[in-house]
Design an enzyme around this catalytic site. Structure first.
Site, PDB file in Angstrom:
ATOM      1  N   ASN A 196      10.580   2.107   1.887  1.00  0.00           N
ATOM      2  CA  ASN A 196      10.553   1.072   2.391  1.00  0.00           C
ATOM      3  C   ASN A 196      10.552   0.025   1.505  1.00  0.00           C
ATOM      4  OD1 ASN A 196       8.886   2.719   4.063  1.00  0.00           O
ATOM      5  ND2 ASN A 196       6.574   3.012   3.028  1.00  0.00           N
ATOM      6  N   GLY A 247       0.991  -1.313  -0.013  1.00  0.00           N
ATOM      7  CA  GLY A 247       0.324  -0.378  -0.158  1.00  0.00           C
ATOM      8  C   GLY A 247       0.494   1.282  -0.103  1.00  0.00           C
ATOM      9  N   ASP A 248       1.907   0.923   0.189  1.00  0.00           N
ATOM     10  CA  ASP A 248       2.480   2.294   0.451  1.00  0.00           C
ATOM     11  C   ASP A 248       4.181   2.213  -0.019  1.00  0.00           C
ATOM     12  OD1 ASP A 248       3.893   5.112   0.737  1.00  0.00           O
ATOM     13  OD2 ASP A 248       3.960   5.433   2.904  1.00  0.00           O
ATOM     14  N   LEU A 249       4.105   1.614  -1.547  1.00  0.00           N
ATOM     15  CA  LEU A 249       5.445   0.526  -1.861  1.00  0.00           C
ATOM     16  C   LEU A 249       6.424   1.189  -2.770  1.00  0.00           C
ATOM     17  CD1 LEU A 249       6.827  -2.230  -1.226  1.00  0.00           C
ATOM     18  CD2 LEU A 249       5.977  -2.583  -3.558  1.00  0.00           C
TER      19      LEU A 249
END
Length: 285
Positions: free
Chosen positions: A195, A189-191
């Site tokens: 991260n 979701g926040d790739l």
């Protein structure tokens, strides 16, 4: 306890003595404990810590991509395992692509489904993110991943109303470019690249998720947007494990509208320009 620092929190949640600590960022501290290091994050709120902990657990449950173990959370604090970092490697990238495909294939109950135990009112970075379940990806994506951040950007004056109309036109016609229907995937979701940790063990580890059910191409588009070492190898490994529907390259900008508008809300006008450029390619088609 609210005034305590990360070392005290780490000691209490793990039951181990503190040896030393190192501040990694303003919100993240690595604490050396008797027996090894942990990472302590000030997530900003108890809800954000709960969402991140639930997301890490849900990703780990898939048994695909490596994520740090969650040692515990308390208020806004989250304590996880520390990942010894190595260097980006083509072989690790190929493996990561296959593992990311397996993570996505683990699925979700619906588009927008939160991780089990995670709140519906979650976060992506410092921005609020609502996990509202839906069964039709184009409609859900427009309503719950694009338009909320577009409205916030307009309200803040970062985007003008006439500019917002371009993105609104794309939202009205998402199904025209969405490609074949797919089941909900289990997304990080926040790739973005920050991260994605290249571990000293030769594997890729994922941190700081905004996990939810979504379209698998959204994770891939975010990897491409913010740069990922050996991205071609990652995509090669992914396609070997789970081929993507024809036309993926033409859909990348559509999937990037979500992270670009989140960044517009958080960081300002330069990302608004990128979001508009992506939207205009579809609005003029």
């Amino acid at each position: 306890m609210s005034g305590e620092g990360p070392d005290a929190v780490a000691a209490r949640l793990t039951g181990r003595a503190v040896v030393a600590r190192r501040r990694l960022t303003g919100a993240v501290t690595e604490v050396d404990l008797d027996g090894g290091p942990v990472v302590v994050k000030d997530a900003g709120s108890a809800a954000a810590a709960r969402a991140e902990a639930a997301g890490l657990g849900w990703l780990a449950e898939a048994g695909a991509v490596r994520v740090p173990v969650v040692h515990g959370r308390e208020g806004q604090w989250l304590v996880t395992g520390s990942v010894p970092e190595g260097r980006p490697d083509a072989a690790a990238a190929l493996r990561f692509g296959r593992e990311l495909a397996a993570l996505h294939a683990a699925g979700a109950d619906a588009f927008g489904a939160p991780p089990p135990g995670g709140p519906a009112d979650a976060y992506i970075g410092a921005a609020p993110m609502s996990n509202v379940p839906g069964d039709n990806w184009p409609d859900w994506y427009a309503r719950h991943r694009v338009l909320p951040y577009l409205r916030r950007a307009v309200d803040a004056g970062t985007l003008r109303s006439a500019e917002a109309a371009v993105i609104e036109r794309v939202c009205e016609r998402v199904d025209q470019w969405a490609g074949p229907a797919e089941p909900p995937a289990r997304l990080h979701g926040d790739l973005w690249s920050g991260n994605v940790l290249w571990g000293a063990d030769g594997h890729v580890w994922l941190i700081d998720p905004a996990a939810h059910g979504g379209h698998r191409e959204t994770d891939l588009a975010m990897l491409q947007l913010f740069g990922c070492p050996h991205l071609a190898r990652v995509l090669e490994g992914y396609e070997e494990a789970a081929p993507l529907a024809p036309g993926r390259r033409q859909r990348v900008g559509l999937h990037q509208l979500f992270p670009l508008l989140v960044h517009t809300v958080l960081f300002g006008r330069s990302y608004a320009e990128q979001a508009l450029a992506a939207a205009r390619r579809y609005a003029s088609a």
